[in-house]
Scaffold this active site. Structure first.
Site, short mmCIF file in Angstrom:
data_model
loop_
_atom_site.label_atom_id
_atom_site.label_comp_id
_atom_site.label_asym_id
_atom_site.label_seq_id
_atom_site.Cartn_x
_atom_site.Cartn_y
_atom_site.Cartn_z
N ASN A 1 -15.55 -5.29 0.95
CA ASN A 1 -16.51 -5.12 -0.14
C ASN A 1 -17.85 -5.74 0.26
OD1 ASN A 1 -15.00 -3.77 -2.14
ND2 ASN A 1 -14.06 -5.66 -2.83
N HIS B 1 -12.84 3.00 -6.47
CA HIS B 1 -13.77 3.46 -5.42
C HIS B 1 -13.90 4.98 -5.39
CE1 HIS B 1 -14.14 -0.58 -3.67
NE2 HIS B 1 -12.86 -0.70 -3.93
N TYR C 1 -2.47 1.01 0.08
CA TYR C 1 -3.44 2.02 0.53
C TYR C 1 -2.76 3.26 1.12
CZ TYR C 1 -7.51 -0.73 -0.58
OH TYR C 1 -8.48 -1.39 -1.26
#
Ligand code: NDP
Length: 492
Positions: free
Chosen positions: A131, A58, A341
């Protein structure tokens, strides 16, 4: 940027007025530059550090500010404060992205699109990192790195490789559902505004009485779905590689704020065990006929970032960021992302990333974490340990993350337990056969053939044909014909 006022005086980073931005300090007009030209040296040092590492996935994204508004009462399902009242608005930031390409890559290449949302709620930041597809390529975090490696670049040539992609996909049949969406024209959206967004994962909602529900989030574009065909997407790569970024920026700048309707699928907690599909398997949807989507809110993006780096690049989302009333589910990909993350942001942006303006909560923070690398916000005279007798912050058990119960079992490396209709191809088949029309299917075949023709070896092409034949024999036959294989395609 406007020129209609007197420019401010240039200073160093310490606020000291600067004499020149044009001449470095030298020994005479032709002599060497001296090191004590601290301003010029600092300017170069700052420039050398202008980039942080790009996201491994991303990397190229675009974003905007806006708000989320509740449009239906959801208090029977969740006690989340930001969802507590019809009409309540919560400020938010959204970031859309491609997945595999680097920072400078073209916007319209075939790829899923990231759909990451940050809600600045009164009980802290809530991140939903989804997404534009309701499913994913793999169902276990242990496979994630290998999957991404197969979509990136070859170690020797530094080139992308369709051979590598199809090799991984055909050896990983659970990918079929997501690959069917990717290879349809939804793999090349016309703009970020014209695509849906999904939590993809299943989450848990809990109401004030402690009752729990499994949920999936669907953000449906109010602008309507619009996609590029293969030829249009390819043409746009050279015409305007920043097409999606420009489209989003221009539409918001023109006052045409894009909007998405939030529809929820809500499953009573007890239904999960006996449901016909494993409801936590990220390669599956819950068919709408089983759990009809319920409209509960809307998201509007109405303000462009003031600074791309500080907002779009430094914004950091994490599925671990949940607010009271919302919890996780036993989805194994989600569990992996909960760790991954936060960890990557610590490395990519820095230890203080949660204190940067775009990431900072807009509610008071009272934490016992202290000091360390670049901590900007300090606790002052607050006690630094818990429990304490001096009025330090106290945790509230009623605000703990809702959880679920599992039977005691041996720790091991398991596949998901299978439910009645679980398989790798069934839902991909439903999409291709029941949802797509004849044009969608024809484009799907064209897109697959184009992708699997480019540098894909014969043995892997044979597997590509078998993979699609497993999804739908007609599509398998179309792919076989397109790839120049005369024989009847055989399912593996
Ligand atoms: P429905 O007929 O109720 O819904 C089909 C859904 O498919 C619609 O939401 C539609 O989205 C979406 N869709 C249409 N074309 C495509 C495409 N090329 N790629 C991805 N999605 C598309 O069917 P079911 O709920 O019974 O599910 C059947 C199949 O539909 C599933 O196997 C799945 O592949 C797909 N699907 C299902 C979703 C779900 O959550 N149940 C969500 C998205 C897809 P839109 O309204 O945006 O056009």
């Amino acid at each position: 940027m406007s020129n209609d006022r007197r420019p401010p005086r240039t200073t160093s980073d310490s606020g000291i007025p600067v004499g020149t931005d044009g001449q470095s300090l030298t020994v005479g007009p032709n002599g060497p530059t001296v090191l004590h030209d601290a301003y010029t040296v600092q300017k170069m040092q700052h420039f050398n550090r202008e980039r942080v590492p790009e996201r491994v996935v991303h990397a190229k994204g675009s974003g905007a500010h806006g708000f989320f508004e509740v449009t239906a009462d959801v208090t029977q399902w969740t006690s989340a404060a930001f969802l507590s009242e019809v009409g309540k608005r919560t400020p938010m930031f959204a970031r859309f992205s491609t997945v595999a390409g680097e920072m400078g890559s073209a916007d319209t290449v075939r790829d899923p699109r990231g759909f990451a949302l940050k809600f600045y709620t009164e009980e802290g930041n809530y991140d939903l990192v989804g997404n534009n597809t309701p499913v994913f390529f793999v169902r276990d975090g242990a496979k994630f790195d290998d999957f991404i490696h197969s979509q990136k670049r070859m170690p020797d040539t530094g080139l992308r490789s369709n051979d590598m992609q199809w090799d991984f996909w055909t050896l990983t049949p659970e990918s079929a559902h997501q690959v069917a969406i990717l290879m349809s024209d939804r793999g090349t959206p016309r703009s970020f505004r014209s695509m849906n967004g999904f939590s993809s994962h299943t989450y848990l909602w809990m109401n004030a009485a402690g009752e729990r529900f499994w949920v999936k989030y669907h953000f449906k574009t109010v602008q309507g779905i619009e996609n590029f065909s293969l030829a249009e997407a390819d043409a746009m790569v050279s015409e305007d590689p920043d097409h999606h970024r420009r489209d989003l920026w221009d539409s918001i700048a023109a006052g045409d704020a894009p909007e998405w309707r939030l529809e929820m699928q809500i499953m009573p907690f007890e239904d999960a065990a006996g449901y016909r599909f494993n409801p936590f398997d990220l390669t599956k949807v819950w068919p709408h006929s089983d759990y009809p989507p319920i409209t509960v809110g809307r998201m509007v993006l109405d303000r462009n970032p003031a600074n791309h780096f500080a907002e779009v690049d430094q914004v950091a989302f994490a599925p671990a960021r949940l607010v009271p009333g919302i919890g996780l589910s036993p989805d194994k990909m989600l569990m992996a992302r909960v760790f991954s993350y936060h960890d990557t942001h610590l490395h990519r942006i820095g230890a203080n990333y949660e204190q940067l303006p775009v990431n900072a909560p807009r509610c008071p923070v009272h934490s016992y974490n202290k000091d360390g690398g670049m901590t900007y916000r300090h606790a002052g005279s607050q006690p630094v340990y818990a429990p304490n007798s001096y009025g330090g912050p106290q945790a509230d058990p009623s605000k703990d993350v809702p959880s679920w119960w599992v039977e005691a079992a041996e720790i091991g490396r398991y596949a998901y337990d299978l439910h009645a209709e679980d398989d790798d191809f069934g839902q991909a088949a439903a999409l291709c056969h029941d949802v797509m029309d004849a044009t969608d299917r024809a484009h799907l075949i064209t897109n697959i053939v184009a992708h699997a023709s480019a540098g894909v070896s014969a043995p892997i092409q044979e597997r590509v044909i078998a993979y699609w034949t497993n999804v739908d024999p007609e599509i398998g036959a179309g792919v076989a014909a397109g790839l120049g294989y005369g024989h009847e395609a055989q399912a593996a």
